[in-house]
Design a protein around this motif. Structure first.
Motif, PDB file in Angstrom:
ATOM      1  N   GLY A 149     -42.232  23.009  48.360  1.00  0.00           N
ATOM      2  CA  GLY A 149     -42.318  24.312  48.798  1.00  0.00           C
ATOM      3  C   GLY A 149     -43.157  24.646  49.934  1.00  0.00           C
ATOM      4  N   ILE A 150     -44.119  24.111  50.068  1.00  0.00           N
ATOM      5  CA  ILE A 150     -44.969  24.129  51.219  1.00  0.00           C
ATOM      6  C   ILE A 150     -44.394  23.335  52.291  1.00  0.00           C
ATOM      7  CG2 ILE A 150     -47.128  23.083  52.293  1.00  0.00           C
ATOM      8  CD1 ILE A 150     -48.360  23.585  49.345  1.00  0.00           C
TER       9      ILE A 150
ATOM     10  N   LYS B  87     -40.991  23.393  52.712  1.00  0.00           N
ATOM     11  CA  LYS B  87     -40.014  23.922  53.108  1.00  0.00           C
ATOM     12  C   LYS B  87     -40.424  25.268  53.992  1.00  0.00           C
ATOM     13  CE  LYS B  87     -36.190  22.842  50.111  1.00  0.00           C
ATOM     14  NZ  LYS B  87     -35.662  21.964  51.064  1.00  0.00           N
ATOM     15  N   LEU B  88     -41.722  25.856  53.514  1.00  0.00           N
ATOM     16  CA  LEU B  88     -42.265  26.965  54.477  1.00  0.00           C
ATOM     17  C   LEU B  88     -42.534  26.547  55.970  1.00  0.00           C
ATOM     18  CD1 LEU B  88     -44.631  28.649  51.768  1.00  0.00           C
ATOM     19  CD2 LEU B  88     -42.717  29.572  52.753  1.00  0.00           C
TER      20      LEU B  88
ATOM     21  N   LEU C  54     -40.793  27.683  59.083  1.00  0.00           N
ATOM     22  CA  LEU C  54     -41.250  28.213  60.298  1.00  0.00           C
ATOM     23  C   LEU C  54     -41.182  27.733  61.474  1.00  0.00           C
ATOM     24  CD1 LEU C  54     -44.755  29.276  58.615  1.00  0.00           C
ATOM     25  CD2 LEU C  54     -42.994  30.939  59.550  1.00  0.00           C
TER      26      LEU C  54
ATOM     27  N   THR D 109     -34.581  30.372  58.398  1.00  0.00           N
ATOM     28  CA  THR D 109     -34.750  31.453  57.301  1.00  0.00           C
ATOM     29  C   THR D 109     -34.265  31.056  55.870  1.00  0.00           C
ATOM     30  OG1 THR D 109     -32.564  32.538  57.719  1.00  0.00           O
ATOM     31  CG2 THR D 109     -34.439  33.310  59.146  1.00  0.00           C
TER      32      THR D 109
ATOM     33  N   PHE E 160     -37.286  28.790  54.937  1.00  0.00           N
ATOM     34  CA  PHE E 160     -38.445  29.483  54.374  1.00  0.00           C
ATOM     35  C   PHE E 160     -38.394  30.094  53.042  1.00  0.00           C
ATOM     36  CE2 PHE E 160     -41.234  33.209  54.785  1.00  0.00           C
ATOM     37  CZ  PHE E 160     -42.343  32.333  55.395  1.00  0.00           C
ATOM     38  N   THR E 161     -37.101  30.904  53.010  1.00  0.00           N
ATOM     39  CA  THR E 161     -36.755  31.661  51.742  1.00  0.00           C
ATOM     40  C   THR E 161     -36.798  30.727  50.647  1.00  0.00           C
ATOM     41  OG1 THR E 161     -35.764  33.309  53.022  1.00  0.00           O
ATOM     42  CG2 THR E 161     -35.447  33.333  50.743  1.00  0.00           C
TER      43      THR E 161
ATOM     44  N   GLY F 286     -38.360  27.900  50.266  1.00  0.00           N
ATOM     45  CA  GLY F 286     -39.938  27.619  50.148  1.00  0.00           C
ATOM     46  C   GLY F 286     -40.760  28.579  49.259  1.00  0.00           C
ATOM     47  N   ILE F 287     -40.398  29.989  49.429  1.00  0.00           N
ATOM     48  CA  ILE F 287     -41.293  30.799  48.802  1.00  0.00           C
ATOM     49  C   ILE F 287     -40.635  30.744  47.194  1.00  0.00           C
ATOM     50  CG2 ILE F 287     -41.448  33.264  48.501  1.00  0.00           C
ATOM     51  CD1 ILE F 287     -40.979  33.701  51.495  1.00  0.00           C
TER      52      ILE F 287
ATOM     53  N   LEU G  18     -42.291  27.989  45.844  1.00  0.00           N
ATOM     54  CA  LEU G  18     -43.873  28.393  45.352  1.00  0.00           C
ATOM     55  C   LEU G  18     -44.179  29.159  44.192  1.00  0.00           C
ATOM     56  CD1 LEU G  18     -45.626  28.735  49.076  1.00  0.00           C
ATOM     57  CD2 LEU G  18     -45.770  26.969  47.636  1.00  0.00           C
TER      58      LEU G  18
END
Length: 142
Positions: free
Chosen positions: A17-18, A20-21, A25, A56, A59-60, A62-63, A66
Protein backbone atom coordinates in the motif's frame (compact mmCIF):
# COMPACT_ATOMS: atom_id res chain seq x y z
CA UNK A 1 -1.25 -23.43 21.23
CA UNK A 2 -1.83 -22.95 17.52
CA UNK A 3 0.16 -24.90 14.96
CA UNK A 4 -0.27 -22.10 12.37
CA UNK A 5 2.26 -19.30 12.24
CA UNK A 6 0.99 -15.73 12.18
CA UNK A 7 0.01 -14.49 8.75
CA UNK A 8 2.36 -11.94 7.19
CA UNK A 9 -0.50 -10.66 5.01
CA UNK A 10 -1.20 -7.52 7.05
CA UNK A 11 2.44 -6.45 6.74
CA UNK A 12 2.56 -7.33 3.03
CA UNK A 13 -0.57 -5.28 2.35
CA UNK A 14 0.81 -2.36 4.37
CA UNK A 15 4.15 -2.34 2.53
CA UNK A 16 2.53 -2.69 -0.89
CA UNK A 17 0.00 0.00 0.00
CA UNK A 18 2.83 2.41 0.84
CA UNK A 19 4.60 1.48 -2.42
CA UNK A 20 1.40 2.08 -4.40
CA UNK A 21 0.84 5.45 -2.72
CA UNK A 22 4.40 6.55 -3.50
CA UNK A 23 4.34 5.19 -7.05
CA UNK A 24 0.93 6.66 -7.75
CA UNK A 25 2.08 10.08 -6.56
CA UNK A 26 5.13 9.92 -8.84
CA UNK A 27 2.93 9.05 -11.81
CA UNK A 28 0.52 11.88 -10.96
CA UNK A 29 3.01 14.62 -10.06
CA UNK A 30 5.97 13.78 -12.30
CA UNK A 31 4.97 11.27 -14.98
CA UNK A 32 8.10 12.14 -16.96
CA UNK A 33 10.22 10.35 -14.34
CA UNK A 34 8.91 6.80 -14.92
CA UNK A 35 8.15 7.45 -18.58
CA UNK A 36 11.76 8.37 -19.33
CA UNK A 37 12.56 4.64 -19.12
CA UNK A 38 9.79 3.59 -21.50
CA UNK A 39 9.24 6.50 -23.89
CA UNK A 40 11.70 8.38 -26.08
CA UNK A 41 11.86 12.17 -25.71
CA UNK A 42 9.82 14.18 -26.36
CA UNK A 43 7.14 12.37 -24.37
CA UNK A 44 3.76 12.73 -26.10
CA UNK A 45 1.01 14.47 -24.11
CA UNK A 46 -1.19 11.36 -24.50
CA UNK A 47 1.44 9.24 -22.70
CA UNK A 48 1.63 11.82 -19.90
CA UNK A 49 -2.16 11.77 -19.51
CA UNK A 50 -2.29 7.96 -19.54
CA UNK A 51 0.43 7.84 -16.88
CA UNK A 52 -1.41 10.31 -14.68
CA UNK A 53 -4.64 8.31 -15.04
CA UNK A 54 -2.87 5.07 -14.09
CA UNK A 55 -1.24 6.96 -11.22
CA UNK A 56 -4.65 7.87 -9.83
CA UNK A 57 -5.68 4.20 -9.95
CA UNK A 58 -2.47 3.13 -8.27
CA UNK A 59 -2.77 5.80 -5.59
CA UNK A 60 -6.40 4.87 -4.87
CA UNK A 61 -5.55 1.16 -4.61
CA UNK A 62 -2.76 2.13 -2.20
CA UNK A 63 -5.31 3.84 0.04
CA UNK A 64 -7.51 0.73 -0.07
CA UNK A 65 -4.54 -1.44 0.87
CA UNK A 66 -3.57 0.83 3.77
CA UNK A 67 -7.13 0.72 5.10
CA UNK A 68 -7.18 -3.09 4.76
CA UNK A 69 -3.89 -3.38 6.64
CA UNK A 70 -5.21 -2.02 9.92
CA UNK A 71 -6.07 -4.26 12.88
CA UNK A 72 -9.78 -3.35 12.80
CA UNK A 73 -12.13 -6.35 12.36
CA UNK A 74 -13.79 -4.70 9.33
CA UNK A 75 -10.36 -4.23 7.74
CA UNK A 76 -9.53 -7.89 8.23
CA UNK A 77 -12.82 -8.86 6.62
CA UNK A 78 -12.05 -6.73 3.55
CA UNK A 79 -8.50 -7.93 2.90
CA UNK A 80 -9.47 -10.68 0.47
CA UNK A 81 -11.63 -8.40 -1.70
CA UNK A 82 -8.98 -5.66 -1.68
CA UNK A 83 -6.33 -8.19 -2.67
CA UNK A 84 -8.53 -9.59 -5.47
CA UNK A 85 -9.21 -6.05 -6.71
CA UNK A 86 -5.51 -5.16 -6.83
CA UNK A 87 -4.74 -8.47 -8.54
CA UNK A 88 -7.53 -7.98 -11.10
CA UNK A 89 -6.33 -4.48 -12.02
CA UNK A 90 -2.69 -5.52 -12.36
CA UNK A 91 -3.49 -8.77 -14.20
CA UNK A 92 -5.70 -6.88 -16.65
CA UNK A 93 -2.94 -4.37 -17.27
CA UNK A 94 -0.41 -7.19 -17.80
CA UNK A 95 -2.78 -8.87 -20.26
CA UNK A 96 -3.32 -5.69 -22.28
CA UNK A 97 0.41 -4.93 -22.36
CA UNK A 98 1.23 -8.50 -23.44
CA UNK A 99 -1.43 -8.42 -26.16
CA UNK A 100 -0.05 -5.10 -27.39
CA UNK A 101 3.45 -6.56 -27.59
CA UNK A 102 2.36 -9.74 -29.35
CA UNK A 103 -0.32 -8.48 -31.72
CA UNK A 104 -0.19 -4.69 -31.76
CA UNK A 105 1.53 -2.18 -33.96
CA UNK A 106 4.45 -1.35 -31.70
CA UNK A 107 6.16 1.29 -33.78
CA UNK A 108 4.59 4.13 -31.80
CA UNK A 109 2.11 3.14 -29.12
CA UNK A 110 1.54 6.50 -27.40
CA UNK A 111 5.30 6.86 -27.64
CA UNK A 112 6.00 3.57 -25.83
CA UNK A 113 8.70 1.46 -27.41
CA UNK A 114 8.53 -2.34 -27.31
CA UNK A 115 11.38 -2.16 -24.78
CA UNK A 116 9.29 0.22 -22.66
CA UNK A 117 6.28 -2.10 -22.80
CA UNK A 118 8.49 -5.04 -21.77
CA UNK A 119 9.91 -2.98 -18.87
CA UNK A 120 6.39 -2.21 -17.69
CA UNK A 121 5.49 -5.90 -17.89
CA UNK A 122 8.64 -6.85 -15.98
CA UNK A 123 7.64 -4.50 -13.18
CA UNK A 124 4.05 -5.77 -12.93
CA UNK A 125 4.43 -9.53 -13.40
CA UNK A 126 6.14 -10.27 -10.04
CA UNK A 127 3.32 -8.49 -8.17
CA UNK A 128 0.68 -10.41 -10.15
CA UNK A 129 2.35 -13.74 -9.52
CA UNK A 130 2.77 -12.94 -5.83
CA UNK A 131 -0.86 -11.93 -5.47
CA UNK A 132 -2.04 -15.01 -7.35
CA UNK A 133 0.14 -17.26 -5.18
CA UNK A 134 -1.25 -15.75 -1.97
CA UNK A 135 -4.84 -15.86 -3.22
CA UNK A 136 -4.62 -19.49 -4.33
CA UNK A 137 -1.95 -21.15 -2.17
CA UNK A 138 -2.30 -19.18 1.06
CA UNK A 139 -6.04 -18.49 1.52
CA UNK A 140 -5.69 -19.20 5.25
CA UNK A 141 -3.68 -15.96 5.54
CA UNK A 142 -6.91 -14.01 5.12
Amino acid sequence: MSTHTASPLRSLILVEGIMKLAGGLVFIISPQTPLSVAVAAPIPPSALLLSRLLGTQTFTLGISMLLASTKAPKAAASRRIVYWTVFARDATLVTVLALQLWFGDNTNVLGFSPKGLRSWLAELIPFCLGHLWILTAKPHWF
